[in-house]
Write a protein that holds these residues in place. Sequence first.
Motif, PDB file in Angstrom:
ATOM      1  N   HIS A  16       8.399  42.629 -40.073  1.00 47.91           N
ATOM      2  CA  HIS A  16       7.024  42.740 -40.056  1.00 47.91           C
ATOM      3  C   HIS A  16       6.745  41.837 -41.623  1.00 47.91           C
ATOM      4  O   HIS A  16       7.632  41.787 -42.464  1.00 47.91           O
ATOM      5  CB  HIS A  16       6.829  44.380 -40.563  1.00 47.91           C
ATOM      6  N   ILE A  17       5.539  41.604 -41.991  1.00 50.32           N
ATOM      7  CA  ILE A  17       5.051  40.808 -43.004  1.00 50.32           C
ATOM      8  C   ILE A  17       4.608  41.670 -44.118  1.00 50.32           C
ATOM      9  O   ILE A  17       4.054  41.265 -44.984  1.00 50.32           O
ATOM     10  CB  ILE A  17       4.414  39.652 -42.539  1.00 50.32           C
ATOM     11  N   ALA A  18       4.598  42.917 -43.840  1.00 49.09           N
ATOM     12  CA  ALA A  18       4.055  44.116 -44.820  1.00 49.09           C
ATOM     13  C   ALA A  18       5.083  45.135 -44.340  1.00 49.09           C
ATOM     14  O   ALA A  18       5.668  45.474 -43.589  1.00 49.09           O
ATOM     15  CB  ALA A  18       2.667  44.477 -44.531  1.00 49.09           C
ATOM     16  N   PRO A  19       5.002  46.437 -45.305  1.00 49.45           N
ATOM     17  CA  PRO A  19       6.138  47.197 -45.545  1.00 49.45           C
ATOM     18  C   PRO A  19       5.752  48.225 -44.073  1.00 49.45           C
ATOM     19  O   PRO A  19       4.716  48.278 -43.413  1.00 49.45           O
ATOM     20  CB  PRO A  19       5.870  48.212 -46.434  1.00 49.45           C
ATOM     21  N   VAL A  20       7.096  48.733 -43.756  1.00 48.39           N
ATOM     22  CA  VAL A  20       6.931  49.614 -42.484  1.00 48.39           C
ATOM     23  C   VAL A  20       6.486  50.994 -42.936  1.00 48.39           C
ATOM     24  O   VAL A  20       6.859  51.709 -43.964  1.00 48.39           O
ATOM     25  CB  VAL A  20       8.193  49.937 -41.810  1.00 48.39           C
ATOM     26  N   ALA A  21       5.353  51.382 -42.184  1.00 42.29           N
ATOM     27  CA  ALA A  21       4.676  52.714 -42.618  1.00 42.29           C
ATOM     28  C   ALA A  21       5.274  53.957 -42.089  1.00 42.29           C
ATOM     29  O   ALA A  21       5.134  55.124 -42.373  1.00 42.29           O
ATOM     30  CB  ALA A  21       3.271  52.684 -42.357  1.00 42.29           C
ATOM     31  N   THR A  22       5.563  53.621 -40.657  1.00 39.27           N
ATOM     32  CA  THR A  22       6.323  54.605 -39.827  1.00 39.27           C
ATOM     33  C   THR A  22       7.209  54.143 -38.854  1.00 39.27           C
ATOM     34  O   THR A  22       7.356  53.251 -38.600  1.00 39.27           O
ATOM     35  CB  THR A  22       5.216  55.481 -39.139  1.00 39.27           C
ATOM     36  N   MET A  23       8.332  55.358 -38.578  1.00 41.92           N
ATOM     37  CA  MET A  23       9.212  54.797 -37.620  1.00 41.92           C
ATOM     38  C   MET A  23       9.777  55.943 -36.892  1.00 41.92           C
ATOM     39  O   MET A  23       9.447  57.118 -37.360  1.00 41.92           O
ATOM     40  CB  MET A  23      10.548  54.099 -37.989  1.00 41.92           C
ATOM     41  N   VAL A  35       3.594  56.408 -34.640  1.00 40.22           N
ATOM     42  CA  VAL A  35       4.271  55.848 -33.310  1.00 40.22           C
ATOM     43  C   VAL A  35       5.021  56.975 -33.039  1.00 40.22           C
ATOM     44  O   VAL A  35       5.791  57.805 -33.770  1.00 40.22           O
ATOM     45  CB  VAL A  35       5.072  54.659 -33.648  1.00 40.22           C
ATOM     46  N   GLU A  36       4.925  56.916 -31.420  1.00 43.08           N
ATOM     47  CA  GLU A  36       5.830  58.234 -30.864  1.00 43.08           C
ATOM     48  C   GLU A  36       5.851  57.742 -29.524  1.00 43.08           C
ATOM     49  O   GLU A  36       5.288  57.266 -28.815  1.00 43.08           O
ATOM     50  CB  GLU A  36       4.682  59.460 -30.670  1.00 43.08           C
ATOM     51  N   PHE A  37       7.170  58.173 -29.030  1.00 44.55           N
ATOM     52  CA  PHE A  37       7.847  57.581 -27.733  1.00 44.55           C
ATOM     53  C   PHE A  37       7.360  58.900 -26.748  1.00 44.55           C
ATOM     54  O   PHE A  37       7.410  60.000 -27.318  1.00 44.55           O
ATOM     55  CB  PHE A  37       9.401  57.643 -27.575  1.00 44.55           C
ATOM     56  N   HIS A  38       7.106  58.584 -25.541  1.00 45.09           N
ATOM     57  CA  HIS A  38       7.008  59.691 -24.487  1.00 45.09           C
ATOM     58  C   HIS A  38       8.170  60.471 -24.384  1.00 45.09           C
ATOM     59  O   HIS A  38       9.336  59.776 -24.131  1.00 45.09           O
ATOM     60  CB  HIS A  38       6.366  59.134 -23.187  1.00 45.09           C
ATOM     61  N   GLN A  63       7.110  54.665 -22.154  1.00 43.77           N
ATOM     62  CA  GLN A  63       5.730  54.823 -22.841  1.00 43.77           C
ATOM     63  C   GLN A  63       5.944  54.925 -24.420  1.00 43.77           C
ATOM     64  O   GLN A  63       6.562  55.838 -24.888  1.00 43.77           O
ATOM     65  CB  GLN A  63       4.908  55.534 -22.463  1.00 43.77           C
ATOM     66  N   LEU A  64       4.965  54.067 -25.187  1.00 42.17           N
ATOM     67  CA  LEU A  64       4.944  54.430 -26.548  1.00 42.17           C
ATOM     68  C   LEU A  64       3.560  54.644 -26.862  1.00 42.17           C
ATOM     69  O   LEU A  64       2.596  53.810 -26.327  1.00 42.17           O
ATOM     70  CB  LEU A  64       5.420  53.199 -27.343  1.00 42.17           C
ATOM     71  N   PHE A  65       3.309  55.718 -27.709  1.00 43.98           N
ATOM     72  CA  PHE A  65       1.882  56.197 -28.269  1.00 43.98           C
ATOM     73  C   PHE A  65       1.954  55.454 -29.581  1.00 43.98           C
ATOM     74  O   PHE A  65       2.798  55.877 -30.459  1.00 43.98           O
ATOM     75  CB  PHE A  65       1.694  57.292 -28.245  1.00 43.98           C
ATOM     76  N   SER A  66       0.696  55.027 -30.004  1.00 39.82           N
ATOM     77  CA  SER A  66       0.466  54.697 -31.502  1.00 39.82           C
ATOM     78  C   SER A  66      -0.832  54.960 -31.761  1.00 39.82           C
ATOM     79  O   SER A  66      -1.737  55.009 -31.164  1.00 39.82           O
ATOM     80  CB  SER A  66       0.868  53.289 -31.741  1.00 39.82           C
ATOM     81  N   SER A  67      -1.135  54.985 -33.295  1.00 37.38           N
ATOM     82  CA  SER A  67      -2.133  55.175 -33.678  1.00 37.38           C
ATOM     83  C   SER A  67      -2.395  54.430 -35.061  1.00 37.38           C
ATOM     84  O   SER A  67      -1.453  54.496 -35.898  1.00 37.38           O
ATOM     85  CB  SER A  67      -2.830  56.786 -34.019  1.00 37.38           C
ATOM     86  N   ALA A 106      -8.511  59.554 -39.125  1.00 36.93           N
ATOM     87  CA  ALA A 106      -6.947  59.287 -38.819  1.00 36.93           C
ATOM     88  C   ALA A 106      -6.193  60.407 -38.145  1.00 36.93           C
ATOM     89  O   ALA A 106      -6.615  61.395 -38.189  1.00 36.93           O
ATOM     90  CB  ALA A 106      -6.141  59.113 -40.112  1.00 36.93           C
ATOM     91  N   VAL A 107      -5.590  59.808 -37.142  1.00 36.77           N
ATOM     92  CA  VAL A 107      -4.840  60.741 -35.943  1.00 36.77           C
ATOM     93  C   VAL A 107      -3.442  60.953 -37.148  1.00 36.77           C
ATOM     94  O   VAL A 107      -2.658  59.911 -37.428  1.00 36.77           O
ATOM     95  CB  VAL A 107      -4.596  60.006 -34.810  1.00 36.77           C
ATOM     96  N   THR A 108      -3.225  62.217 -37.102  1.00 34.31           N
ATOM     97  CA  THR A 108      -2.038  62.585 -37.958  1.00 34.31           C
ATOM     98  C   THR A 108      -0.649  63.020 -37.328  1.00 34.31           C
ATOM     99  O   THR A 108       0.414  62.863 -37.747  1.00 34.31           O
ATOM    100  CB  THR A 108      -2.394  63.800 -38.860  1.00 34.31           C
ATOM    101  N   SER A 109      -0.922  63.773 -35.947  1.00 36.58           N
ATOM    102  CA  SER A 109       0.258  64.114 -34.950  1.00 36.58           C
ATOM    103  C   SER A 109       0.222  64.080 -33.601  1.00 36.58           C
ATOM    104  O   SER A 109      -1.176  64.178 -33.334  1.00 36.58           O
ATOM    105  CB  SER A 109       0.771  65.245 -35.585  1.00 36.58           C
ATOM    106  N   LEU A 110       1.295  63.784 -32.767  1.00 37.93           N
ATOM    107  CA  LEU A 110       1.044  63.905 -31.336  1.00 37.93           C
ATOM    108  C   LEU A 110       1.910  64.931 -30.760  1.00 37.93           C
ATOM    109  O   LEU A 110       3.132  64.919 -31.351  1.00 37.93           O
ATOM    110  CB  LEU A 110       1.130  62.823 -30.552  1.00 37.93           C
TER     111      LEU A 110
END
Length: 811
Positions: free
Chosen positions: A108-115, A157-160, A167-171, A197-201
Amino acid sequence: MATAAGSAVRFKSNYAVSRKIEPFYKGGRVQVSRDGKFMFCPCGTKLNVIDVETGALLHSLEQDDQEDITSFVLSPDDEILVTGSRALLLKQWNWRENKCVRTWKAVHIAPVATMVFDSTSTLLATGGCDSTIKIWDMIKQYCTHNLKGSSGVVHLVEFHPDISRLQLFSSSMDYKIRIWDLNSSKCVAVLDGHFSAVTSLAFTGDGNTFISSGRDKICMVWNLKTRESKRTVPIYESVEAAILLPEQGDFSQLGVKKQGLHFLTAGSKGVLKIWEVATAACVYTQPVPFEPVESEEEASEHSLTHCMLVPERNEIVTVSVEHNIVLYDAQTLQLRKQLAGYNDEVLDVKFLGPGDSHIVVATNSPQLKVFELSTSHCQILYGHSETILALDVFRKGLMFVSCAKDKSIRVWRMNKDGRVVCVAQGLGHAHGVGAVSCSRLKESFIVTSSQDCTIKIWNIPESLTSKAKAALISSPETLHAQVTERGHDKDINSVAVSPNDKLIATGSQDRLAKLWSCSDCSLLGVFTGHKRGIWCVQFSPVDQILATSSADGTLKLWGLQDFSCLKTFEGHDASVLKIIFVSRGTQLLSGGSDGLLKLWTIKTNECVKTLDGHEDKIWGLHSNKQDDMVVTASSDSSITLWKDVTEIEQEEAQAKREEQIMKEQELSNLLHEKRYLKALGLAISLDRPHTVLMVVKAILKESDGRKRLEENIARLRKDQKEAVLTFLVTWNTNSRNCHEAQAVIETLLKHEAPDNLLQYSGIKSAVESLLPYTERHFQRLSRLLQASMFIDFMWQNMKLSDVSHQEDVIL
């Protein structure tokens, strides 16, 4: 009286840190291990691993680059922990052993926000501030996908859960939910419905439905087959997390009466709520200790930032904006445990409870924190509306008083089960109440002082002190000040009540301390002598003496009879903010604005020990009833518990002395028995260069001394030879001992190969030190030899002339 006490009491000489309560969480996502035993909390450049049961910090995983951790994740199997930092690096940790096992560039060219990990713990997805998502194969250690197309920071980001679907879900910042097909690396659907902003799945068990929560005050239920919204549930507050309640389990106490989907929300109002999907109705609202509010601005201090279900513990964990981590029973939402992640500036601290089992802490906030020392469980006490400035505890340790900037005081009582409730409150000061002191003999009155320069005495009604009547109190009683007196011309920083409850002392910014009568608050005398404002006043527990500490860096003791200064203690280089008497009034402990704690012996005026335990001002200082523990609180956000280690150190010193005597006796026996090798080894272990020299001299006195010395030196271990080498450098500086030093050097040079000698630690400095003195000894011996040869020559000549003279006489 002091002399009698002094003969019975032992002076303290040292304290050691027994425990530190420090910030372990400063914001961000918190995760609990699958087995529910460990909690992972980001704290700046560190990721702290906390034992959930005891609240103890096990260890900290720290970035080498000293960069803040922006995100982290623990794999579902609890084996792999990955952290991402502002340095754009990802690190994989063996967190149990506190080891970094792998570091790689995040790409990434900027910091990782979530994993997030997938359910098999083999794939890792990282969402970056650069609008891209990367997927990593953790076994083969390479990047498998680079997903582009998001707008702004990818913060979710969230895997099914069904990995076969891949499948991967992201917002991201466009508030849309994207579904990515990992087979084709393409975005196959964009779910549009949120306006913030979507906060959780949260996914259902069959994987065909999921719920999304957002800061637009709604939760949406989505059908994954049609990829359309099934229902929108208005929540009426910004939602930070939504959790689906497990289908198995009895949630009837939470309003779950029917079959069907129910979910829990946590958000800006700080209250957990249960919702029924079928009717979009709220079926349960959690009762909270603070007043529920409608506007989000007022609720901001109670807001919840994160929430998760821990199935193994059957608990729900919430994280508040004030960095408090709370564990609730999942079936009842009853509070089980609360941990305070960050204390901000700590302004005061006191021991609490019948056996000093708790501490009560005033931080830079309107809430009080009561810590149970054995479990780190923290109670948050609501009541004050502005920052609490000071605390004091009654003698029995069950009732205490707090005062705050909101011009009020509150009286609190600890019940048998350890719960603390507010039993009384008083209003009356015109400004913030900065100091408070309780009566010492009985729970009968409270004295307060304020920035309005007045002193107030508040009587405590019998209904609060009688246990039977106190149990019946449903709401806090109102206290009224019995006496009010203008005490000083400037802010009053400290107030104290004498041990017999008859006198009151005050210390002010006007550089004066004053003595007052408790009965009518009449002025009895003034203590003048400090050059700057007085921060603290304390009565001696045994003598008619008052101690004061000041911003001029001194402590002073005053006589209560004639108001004269008896002693002045100088040693602090900064303001002395707090003082207490210890060792039954024979010693003083003082805390300064430089973070140093000093222990003073009154009789000798001596500073016995300086303890460095804080990095900023020490505002709180208190001793327990047993007088063997001290607690300090500081602006550096930490609370330190100190244990009196005087007796332990004295016992250790005594044991060391006894061991030394035994070894010296053994050494003398070995020398007597001419067991020189053992004697050498023992003398070296005692680290006694002179004793080793005596052994060497004893060996050389033997008839075959040189030979025996060589044998004994050769049989020493390498570390022992190194020790002897350092000793003989000292011996060689003295002409009396140079022969022994040279004999040992000769032995080492004979029996050790040059390469081996070069491996000795300190060999270079030893040779550099030996050379000039050896040269000097050689020159001295050469001159001595020349002189002895001349004397011998003269003697021979004298003998010859004497013989010839005798022959002449005979003839």
